[in-house]
Design a protein around this motif. Structure first.
Motif, PDB file in Angstrom:
ATOM      1  N   PHE A 161       0.843  -1.193   0.000  1.00 29.43           N
ATOM      2  CA  PHE A 161       0.000   0.000   0.000  1.00 29.43           C
ATOM      3  C   PHE A 161       0.880   1.244   0.000  1.00 29.43           C
ATOM      4  O   PHE A 161       1.524   1.580   0.984  1.00 29.43           O
ATOM      5  N   VAL A 162       0.898   1.945  -1.124  1.00 29.26           N
ATOM      6  CA  VAL A 162       1.844   3.027  -1.352  1.00 29.26           C
ATOM      7  C   VAL A 162       1.511   4.255  -0.500  1.00 29.26           C
ATOM      8  O   VAL A 162       0.351   4.657  -0.388  1.00 29.26           O
ATOM      9  N   ALA A 163       2.546   4.849   0.087  1.00 32.22           N
ATOM     10  CA  ALA A 163       2.380   6.090   0.849  1.00 32.22           C
ATOM     11  C   ALA A 163       1.999   7.228  -0.089  1.00 32.22           C
ATOM     12  O   ALA A 163       2.615   7.408  -1.142  1.00 32.22           O
ATOM     13  N   SER A 164       1.003   8.008   0.308  1.00 28.19           N
ATOM     14  CA  SER A 164       0.560   9.126  -0.524  1.00 28.19           C
ATOM     15  C   SER A 164       0.647  10.437   0.265  1.00 28.19           C
ATOM     16  O   SER A 164       1.073  10.447   1.423  1.00 28.19           O
ATOM     17  N   ASN A 165       0.195  11.496  -0.342  1.00 27.01           N
ATOM     18  CA  ASN A 165       0.276  12.810   0.291  1.00 27.01           C
ATOM     19  C   ASN A 165      -1.001  13.201   1.012  1.00 27.01           C
ATOM     20  O   ASN A 165      -1.200  14.369   1.351  1.00 27.01           O
ATOM     21  N   GLU A 166      -1.888  12.215   1.245  1.00 23.27           N
ATOM     22  CA  GLU A 166      -3.144  12.550   1.899  1.00 23.27           C
ATOM     23  C   GLU A 166      -3.616  11.449   2.842  1.00 23.27           C
ATOM     24  O   GLU A 166      -3.143  10.314   2.799  1.00 23.27           O
ATOM     25  N   VAL A 167      -4.540  11.820   3.685  1.00 17.35           N
ATOM     26  CA  VAL A 167      -5.203  10.883   4.584  1.00 17.35           C
ATOM     27  C   VAL A 167      -6.040   9.914   3.750  1.00 17.35           C
ATOM     28  O   VAL A 167      -6.606  10.287   2.719  1.00 17.35           O
ATOM     29  N   VAL A 168      -6.119   8.652   4.187  1.00 11.93           N
ATOM     30  CA  VAL A 168      -6.950   7.681   3.477  1.00 11.93           C
ATOM     31  C   VAL A 168      -8.245   7.447   4.235  1.00 11.93           C
ATOM     32  O   VAL A 168      -8.337   7.688   5.437  1.00 11.93           O
ATOM     33  N   ASN A 169      -9.247   6.979   3.498  1.00 14.00           N
ATOM     34  CA  ASN A 169     -10.546   6.695   4.096  1.00 14.00           C
ATOM     35  C   ASN A 169     -11.125   5.439   3.467  1.00 14.00           C
ATOM     36  O   ASN A 169     -10.432   4.719   2.729  1.00 14.00           O
ATOM     37  N   GLU A 170     -12.388   5.187   3.738  1.00 17.83           N
ATOM     38  CA  GLU A 170     -13.022   3.951   3.279  1.00 17.83           C
ATOM     39  C   GLU A 170     -12.985   3.804   1.764  1.00 17.83           C
ATOM     40  O   GLU A 170     -12.860   2.686   1.243  1.00 17.83           O
ATOM     41  N   SER A 171     -13.071   4.906   1.043  1.00 23.34           N
ATOM     42  CA  SER A 171     -13.041   4.816  -0.418  1.00 23.34           C
ATOM     43  C   SER A 171     -11.694   4.313  -0.923  1.00 23.34           C
ATOM     44  O   SER A 171     -11.605   3.762  -2.027  1.00 23.34           O
ATOM     45  N   HIS A 172     -10.649   4.482  -0.123  1.00 27.50           N
ATOM     46  CA  HIS A 172      -9.314   4.025  -0.500  1.00 27.50           C
ATOM     47  C   HIS A 172      -9.036   2.594  -0.033  1.00 27.50           C
ATOM     48  O   HIS A 172      -8.224   1.892  -0.643  1.00 27.50           O
ATOM     49  N   THR A 173      -9.682   2.182   1.040  1.00 25.59           N
ATOM     50  CA  THR A 173      -9.438   0.836   1.569  1.00 25.59           C
ATOM     51  C   THR A 173     -10.400  -0.207   1.002  1.00 25.59           C
ATOM     52  O   THR A 173     -10.074  -1.397   0.973  1.00 25.59           O
ATOM     53  N   ASN A 174     -11.569   0.218   0.540  1.00 27.62           N
ATOM     54  CA  ASN A 174     -12.526  -0.747  -0.032  1.00 27.62           C
ATOM     55  C   ASN A 174     -11.947  -1.532  -1.206  1.00 27.62           C
ATOM     56  O   ASN A 174     -12.199  -2.742  -1.327  1.00 27.62           O
ATOM     57  N   PRO A 175     -11.178  -0.900  -2.129  1.00 26.71           N
ATOM     58  CA  PRO A 175     -10.594  -1.682  -3.223  1.00 26.71           C
ATOM     59  C   PRO A 175      -9.624  -2.765  -2.748  1.00 26.71           C
ATOM     60  O   PRO A 175      -9.462  -3.788  -3.434  1.00 26.71           O
ATOM     61  N   VAL A 176      -8.975  -2.550  -1.615  1.00 24.67           N
ATOM     62  CA  VAL A 176      -8.097  -3.581  -1.058  1.00 24.67           C
ATOM     63  C   VAL A 176      -8.924  -4.798  -0.657  1.00 24.67           C
ATOM     64  O   VAL A 176      -8.547  -5.948  -0.909  1.00 24.67           O
ATOM     65  N   VAL A 177     -10.071  -4.537  -0.047  1.00 23.17           N
ATOM     66  CA  VAL A 177     -10.989  -5.609   0.313  1.00 23.17           C
ATOM     67  C   VAL A 177     -11.524  -6.296  -0.948  1.00 23.17           C
ATOM     68  O   VAL A 177     -11.617  -7.527  -1.010  1.00 23.17           O
ATOM     69  N   SER A 178     -11.831  -5.504  -1.952  1.00 27.47           N
ATOM     70  CA  SER A 178     -12.440  -6.033  -3.179  1.00 27.47           C
ATOM     71  C   SER A 178     -11.512  -6.974  -3.944  1.00 27.47           C
ATOM     72  O   SER A 178     -11.973  -7.854  -4.668  1.00 27.47           O
ATOM     73  N   VAL A 179     -10.205  -6.774  -3.802  1.00 24.68           N
ATOM     74  CA  VAL A 179      -9.264  -7.655  -4.493  1.00 24.68           C
ATOM     75  C   VAL A 179      -8.972  -8.904  -3.656  1.00 24.68           C
ATOM     76  O   VAL A 179      -8.131  -9.726  -4.014  1.00 24.68           O
ATOM     77  N   ASN A 180      -9.679  -9.048  -2.523  1.00 24.03           N
ATOM     78  CA  ASN A 180      -9.572 -10.201  -1.613  1.00 24.03           C
ATOM     79  C   ASN A 180      -8.256 -10.262  -0.858  1.00 24.03           C
ATOM     80  O   ASN A 180      -7.852 -11.330  -0.385  1.00 24.03           O
TER      81      ASN A 180
END
Length: 334
Positions: free
Chosen positions: A30-49
């Protein structure tokens, strides 16, 4: 009755074997970015199993012989700092994703960390003190947040070759504060010589092994090329009685993706989705079924899923490419 008992034993062994083979670490880097993450950013991680994510804060050095490691500065992106790593971990854990915390060094202009090499004893001492402060601070964060795996370094071959005693001491010091599982991310041509595997829980390998010289590798030729590499990897696992963890693995969606998979040269831009998919499939087929293989973290996964990857992207990310479906299918088997 004897036949019934024998059947129970056979079924139990079968279930245990199946569990061992499929209960893998199915991770994303999970690449470090310049912003805070939220559910919209973590849901795809769940979606890829995925069931694991590597969170990767950074420290920086000016060049390969600079003894000062700088970290947690206001000039860094949020995700590269301690505060950012903490926020990422907390958001991912809300989704049931387990964590490997993997602090890394970035050398200015992207020079290879394996070549970090001080010029004298005084500089080595300074660098060691700086690296210890960096790693021990993140080890404490890992303990505070109950992180599952902590990676003590990434591709630092010359540092380890020149200063092995330091690393044994560092591992002891890490274990004072952090009580979870430990690994180190050795480069694909380094792991055979790493001296401290017996002190860790996983043999970590950044698995950029060359597997094909073809413009578009076939699955079969990659499977054949993996045979020799696999034998070596397995022998190191057996030697130390430790499972293998691919702390990084992956291929670019580019021509000749299996020739030198570690290369991130931007001049390589001839997009080839089939090459990425075939090389990845061969890796899955070679390792994911093995009991001595713990799993791995695909390189790399960006937080803004909808805006990265895709049909015009020649980089490592599997996002929005055909290989993403392959990863999702493989990661479903857990």
């Amino acid at each position: 009755m004897k036949k019934f008992k024998l059947l129970i034993v056979i079924l139990t062994l079968s279930i245990q074997s199946c569990s061992t083979q499929t209960n893998k670490i199915n991770g994303v880097s999970f690449v470090a970015s310049n912003e805070v993450v939220n559910e919209s950013h973590t849901n795809p991680v769940v979606s890829v199993n995925a069931n694991y994510a590597a969170v990767m804060p950074f420290g920086f050095v000016k060049n390969l012989d600079a003894p000062e490691l700088v970290f947690n500065t206001t000039r860094q992106w949020f995700g590269e700092t301690k505060a950012g790593a903490k926020q990422y971990i907390q958001e991912l854990k809300k989704k049931g994703i387990k964590i490997m915390l993997k602090p890394q060094i970035w050398v200015w202009r992207g020079e290879f960390t394996g070549f970090i090499d001080m010029q004298n004893e005084a500089d080595w001492k300074t660098f060691e003190d700086s690296y210890s402060k960096f790693i021990l601070e993140y080890a404490q964060l890992a303990q505070d947040l109950k992180v599952d795996i902590f990676c003590i370094g990434t591709e630092l071959e010359k540092f380890i070759d020149n200063r092995p005693a330091y690393w044994f001491t560092l591992i002891k010091n890490i274990k004072v504060s952090y009580k979870g599982k430990l690994t180190y991310a050795a480069n694909w041509d380094e792991f055979k010589r790493t001296p401290f595997w017996d002190k860790l829980d996983f043999i970590g390998v950044d698995a950029y092994f060359p597997v094909s010289h073809s413009k578009t590798p076939t699955v079969q030729e990659c499977l054949e090329a993996w045979k020799a590499h696999k034998q070596v990897v397995n022998s190191i696992s057996e030697k130390h009685d430790k499972p293998i963890l691919f702390t990084e693995y992956g291929y670019r969606s580019v021509d000749y993706s299996g020739k030198e998979p570690w290369k991130s040269d931007r001049s390589m831009n001839q997009i080839n989705m089939e090459a990425q998919t075939n090389t990845t499939q061969a890796l899955f087929e070679t390792f994911w079924k093995e009991d001595w293989f713990a799993g791995g973290f695909i390189w790399k996964w960006f937080h803004n899923h909808e805006n990265v990857g895709g049909e015009n992207n020649s980089r490592f990310t599997p996002q929005n490419k055909p290989v993403e479906a392959l990863v999702r299918k493989q990661y479903r088997l857990k």
